[in-house]
Design an enzyme around this catalytic site. Structure first.
Site, short mmCIF file in Angstrom:
data_model
loop_
_atom_site.label_atom_id
_atom_site.label_comp_id
_atom_site.label_asym_id
_atom_site.label_seq_id
_atom_site.Cartn_x
_atom_site.Cartn_y
_atom_site.Cartn_z
N ALA A 165 71.14 -33.27 -19.11
CA ALA A 165 71.06 -34.47 -18.27
C ALA A 165 70.13 -35.44 -19.00
O ALA A 165 68.93 -35.50 -18.73
CB ALA A 165 70.52 -34.12 -16.89
N ALA A 222 61.92 -38.68 -15.87
CA ALA A 222 62.67 -37.42 -16.01
C ALA A 222 63.73 -37.33 -14.93
O ALA A 222 63.95 -38.30 -14.19
CB ALA A 222 61.72 -36.24 -15.91
N ASN A 223 64.41 -36.20 -14.83
CA ASN A 223 65.35 -35.98 -13.74
C ASN A 223 65.28 -34.52 -13.31
O ASN A 223 64.49 -33.75 -13.84
CB ASN A 223 66.77 -36.39 -14.16
CG ASN A 223 67.24 -35.59 -15.35
OD1 ASN A 223 67.36 -34.38 -15.30
ND2 ASN A 223 67.48 -36.29 -16.47
N ARG A 224 66.10 -34.15 -12.34
CA ARG A 224 65.94 -32.84 -11.71
C ARG A 224 66.67 -31.70 -12.42
O ARG A 224 66.72 -30.59 -11.91
CB ARG A 224 66.45 -32.90 -10.26
CG ARG A 224 65.65 -33.83 -9.39
CD ARG A 224 66.12 -33.76 -7.96
NE ARG A 224 65.48 -34.77 -7.15
CZ ARG A 224 64.25 -34.67 -6.69
NH1 ARG A 224 63.53 -33.60 -6.95
NH2 ARG A 224 63.74 -35.64 -5.96
#
Ligand code: CTP
Length: 444
Positions: free
Chosen positions: A290, A224-226
């Site tokens: 994102a 995942a990402n932030r």
């Protein structure tokens, strides 16, 4: 809501009982509520309880001569400021989309010249069914507004997913927005960051992606990402306030569903692409998500076990590239929205515009919003405490540059809500310019 007249059409679903609370809340706010029930709704709530709460007769029968003389379906459909359908079942949506009029509820919906807000509630599989998705798209293109459905557990034990009736605060906000929209005069594309309310984008369908995607490694782990999804959700909200029909395709976030927006929750990049395609046609598409650039080629069926506590035995993940959703849509031959907007998240501040320009050219979109997500980008957010996290990702502020065919606009740092409003105004101004150009060409 003081003095506004709401005609509430109650469909036959388990969520029908939630209308009791909705009627009470609307009346507490000063609205007059008149209720029409379908036959199926009577299996879930009684006309007696709905009548007691609305303090009015409850209507259900198309062929009730007394009612037809007293107040027929035409009058019922017109003597309201807003028609709210809650819960809207898959069957009721299908009838609306098909233009059927075989009972009082469907005749009222067919005969009305008033705005209609629909709050669907059904089993997640029924909501996800192609037929329902088709009907929803058709209704949206007819200008019907939607709120929900929300994500969560169903009445049937063990069932969960997208299909719950939107919660009471979301329903009330969506109703309020619809009423405000009717009252608001059509504003011109005004100052930079005032509320993007009114009719700036009335009649336009906007598809927006937001949040991160989760790419499974095994049933319990993922890449995942932030991304928090805040910027995309704020744009969805501003677009809805500007009168657009909004479809928000959101990866996993902790944010509540914005009111007055049709939201589809997805996990992976491939799900997101599929959902975006299903939401088309649209006039405008804004890609704030994102999206994970890579996914694990073959996620494990079972939780991967640690092997003897040695790094040498750590699993090697083979990554493959995910589809580029923005590029796919921007370069599509069919159903390309006339304005496609990408976001460019960069961490090299001094090369931000250069990288964003390259993305604009490569992906084939019309505009790109460049934002600096480097560690120091937002000193005011406080989200940067760990030293690894960009203040913009997860924070409430953003500093962006808008790249269009006309050039580059550098916007000052502002809240994500204000970025959203300013972007919606820029879009409205652009569309307005195009429309007058088309008019001039048509007239010459
Ligand atoms: N995007 C997308 N699908 C992907 C990757 C990105 O739709 N698989 C979209 C994003 O939503 C955004 C734009 O493309 O609107 C740019 O995303 P960004 O993450 O900044 O760039 P990438 O294309 O992923 O390139 P890089 O990670 O190399 O900077």
């Amino acid at each position: 809501m003081n003095g506004t007249r709401i005609l509430l059409i109650v469909g036959g679903g388990i969520a029908a009982y939630k209308c009791l609370e909705l009627i009470r809340a609307l009346r507490d706010r000063g609205a007059c509520v008149r209720v029409v029930m379908t036959k199926a709704a009577m299996q879930f709530v009684t006309p007696l309880s709905l009548g007691a709460l609305s303090n009015d007769k409850v209507y259900s029968d198309l062929f009730d001569l007394n009612d037809e003389q007293e107040i027929g379906h035409i009058r019922l459909s017109r003597e309201a400021d807003l028609i709210v359908v809650a819960p809207a079942t898959a069957n009721l949506l299908a009838k609306m989309a098909g233009g059927h009029g075989d009972d009082l509820a469907s005749c009222v919906l067919l005969a009305t010249d008033k705005p209609v807000l629909v709050a669907p509630a059904m089993n997640p599989k029924m909501w996800a069914h192609r037929a329902t998705a088709r009907n929803v798209e058709l209704l949206k293109s007819d200008g019907i507004a939607f709120v929900g459905p929300a994500h969560g557990e169903m009445a049937e034990s063990g069932e969960a997913g997208e299909g719950r009736l939107a919660d009471l605060p979301s329903l009330l906000t969506a109703i309020d927005q619809q009423l405000q929209r009717q009252r608001a005069p059509t504003p011109a594309a005004g100052p930079a960051t005032g509320p993007a309310s009114g009719n700036l984008l009335r009649g336009k369908h906007i598809v927006i992606t937001a949040g991160p995607t989760h790419e499974p490694i095994d049933p319990v782990r993922y890449i995942a990402n932030r991304s928090s999804g805040k910027q995309g959700y704020a744009i969805a909200q501003a677009a809805a306030q500007a009168g657009a029909t909004v479809t928000l395709i959101a990866g996993p976030t902790n944010l509540p569903d914005p009111a007055g927006v049709a939201i589809h929750h997805v996990e992976t990049a491939r799900d997101m692409l599929q959902s975006v395609r299903a939401a088309l046609p649209a006039d405008i598409a804004i890609f704030t998500a994102a999206v994970a650039d890579w996914r694990v080629d073959v996620p494990a069926d079972h939780k991967i076990k640690k092997n003897k506590g040695s790094s040498a035995n750590a699993p090697a993940l083979r990554l493959v590239e995910n589809p580029d959703i923005l590029q796919n849509i921007a370069k599509a031959k069919k159903d390309r929205p006339s304005l496609v907007i990408g976001f460019a998240a960069e961490t090299q501040t001094n090369r931000l515009i250069e990288f964003a320009q390259a993305k604009l050219d490569k992906k084939g979109c019309d505009w790109i919003v460049a934002n600096d997500v480097s560690v120091d980008a937002d000193e005011t957010s406080g989200a940067n405490t760990a030293g690894v996290m960009g203040g913009v990702m997860g924070g409430d502020n953003n500093r962006v540059h808008l790249l269009t065919q006309e050039g580059i606009e550098d916007w000052p740092q502002m809240s994500k809500r204000d970025v959203a409003r300013r972007l919606i105004k820029a879009i409205a101004k652009h569309i307005d310019g195009q429309t007058s150009l088309e008019r001039k060409v048509g007239a010459s």
